[in-house]
Scaffold this active site. Structure first.
Site, mmCIF file in Angstrom:
data_model
loop_
_atom_site.group_PDB
_atom_site.id
_atom_site.type_symbol
_atom_site.label_atom_id
_atom_site.label_comp_id
_atom_site.label_asym_id
_atom_site.label_seq_id
_atom_site.Cartn_x
_atom_site.Cartn_y
_atom_site.Cartn_z
ATOM 1 N N ASP A 1 -4.896 19.508 -14.604
ATOM 2 C CA ASP A 1 -5.460 18.273 -15.129
ATOM 3 C C ASP A 1 -5.154 18.242 -16.619
ATOM 4 O OD1 ASP A 1 -7.037 16.257 -16.198
ATOM 5 O OD2 ASP A 1 -8.796 16.722 -14.995
ATOM 6 N N ARG B 1 0.822 -1.211 0.000
ATOM 7 C CA ARG B 1 0.000 0.000 0.000
ATOM 8 C C ARG B 1 0.853 1.258 0.000
ATOM 9 N NH1 ARG B 1 -2.210 2.144 4.432
ATOM 10 N NH2 ARG B 1 -2.167 0.178 5.575
ATOM 11 N N LYS C 1 -8.063 7.060 -19.100
ATOM 12 C CA LYS C 1 -8.336 7.556 -20.443
ATOM 13 C C LYS C 1 -7.163 7.253 -21.385
ATOM 14 C CE LYS C 1 -12.080 9.269 -18.506
ATOM 15 N NZ LYS C 1 -11.830 9.257 -17.057
#
Length: 381
Positions: free
Chosen positions: A175, A53, A200
């Site tokens: 972004d 993690r 994407k």
């Protein structure tokens, strides 16, 4: 791969930085599924890993490549683009002030509003560079930019936004999901952190949900971002990390092919009698074209929107009549997608009701144009 600083980013991506996995010299890296790592008798960690993690070997190939492509100091994979963005917000301190655009990905915009209200952060929206400058006349902590902005594809001048953010004492996060490092490198333009919904274009095959942040400096703020990822558990699974790394190998040819097709489609329909407007920054008529041409290197992305004459009913009818385009939400994969965006966003959407958002894939451009032509004709008839 030779450590040649002059190698093209496309070459770096295609060869995954050229590393070969030991001991077998695998060209394709293995999938690392271990969740924990053995200590030596003295309690040390000879492999440098404590727990997956915090830092799984599964993350290393994609993080290293994206760090190189973006020109950053460090990168971090997340379980989604939203998880990556949320980690930035969680790294802010109490009382922080955020300045963000009115038009941006609707899911993140809604989450920002809710998060800031619950965590007593100040959130100010702006409607363009002029308003951004006005909002930054007073100190801020974070400036969020999305360019081109979903789904109307407004352009923000990243270098100018960086100047304004610095003057206000703020960190600039961009972004860059739509242009990808193929066309834009925000860190080189002055941004502090670049974010991608890796679901994407970076993955590019509609089979992974992922996100990534790349930072210009591995500073104290970045340490808080990494803590938010580990403590919140927003980590990518090993198989998903492997798929993302595989997708990155073809990033440049995929994105360049799709963008070239999008440019042709935008030009074809710009003056079409059934189309009110084509929203695409590669068109000289686009209000942000000059800025886009300056900060986007070699292309303008593969996203565009059509505003259909006849309003919402006509736009919905066109979407219903396509045969090749897939009616689905998302973007950046090899297949072309179309959707009536206002209906997807729902109540409170700022998207024009006559707008169809189009993600251009890598099919033959003539086939895509023909499909839109027949759908527009069928809807009109």
């Amino acid at each position: 791969m030779p450590q040649d600083e002059n190698l093209s980013p496309a070459t770096l991506a295609a060869q995954g930085l050229g590393s070969a996995a030991m001991p077998h010299r695998d060209i394709v890296p293995p999938i690392h599924v271990a969740t924990t790592f053995e200590r030596d008798p003295d309690g040390s960690l000879p492999g440098g890993r404590l727990y997956a993690r915090d830092a799984s070997p599964a993350f290393d190939p994609a993080e290293a490549l994206l760090c190189r492509l973006e020109g950053g100091a460090a990168a971090a994979l997340f379980a989604s683009g939203m998880a990556a963005a949320s980690a930035v917000l969680l790294a802010l301190k109490p009382g922080a002030r955020i300045v963000a655009p009115q038009d941006m990905y609707w899911g993140l915009r809604g989450w920002m509003i809710e998060f800031c209200a619950n965590w007593q952060l100040t959130l100010d929206f702006h409607a363009g560079e002029g308003e951004l400058a006005a909002r930054l006349q007073v100190p801020a902590d974070l400036v969020w930019v999305e360019t081109p902005a979903n789904p109307t594809w407004e352009i923000t001048d990243i270098a100018r936004a960086a100047e304004l953010a610095r003057a206000a004492g703020a960190r600039l996060v961009v972004d860059s999901t739509v242009p990808t490092p193929v066309f834009t490198r925000p860190l080189a333009l002055g941004a502090d952190i670049v974010m991608h919904s890796a679901t994407k274009y970076l993955n590019g095959h509609s089979d992974v949900v992922a996100g990534v942040l790349v930072t210009r400096e591995a500073d104290a703020f970045w340490a808080r971002v990494k803590t938010a990822r580990a403590a919140g558990g927003a980590v990518l699974g090993p198989f998903e990390a492997w798929l993302l790394n595989r997708g990155l190998r073809t990033l440049f040819p995929r994105v360049r092919t799709a963008a070239a097709s999008a440019a042709r489609i935008a030009g074809h329909f710009e003056h079409h009698p059934a189309v009110l407007a084509v929203l695409y920054p590669g068109l000289p008529s686009h209000p942000g074209h000059d800025v886009a041409r300056r900060q986007m290197d070699g292309g303008f992305g593969a996203m565009l929107s059509l505003r259909v004459r006849g309003g919402e009913a006509a736009a919905r009818e066109v979407a219903a009549r396509v045969r090749l385009f897939r009616r689905a939400t998302s973007l950046g994969s090899v297949e072309s997608l179309i959707e009536h965006r206002a209906a997807v966003e729902g109540p409170g959407s700022r998207c024009p009701a006559d707008l169809l958002r189009i993600s251009v894939g890598i099919e033959h451009t003539d086939d895509l144009i023909a499909d839109l032509e027949q759908a527009l004709a069928a809807a009109a008839g």
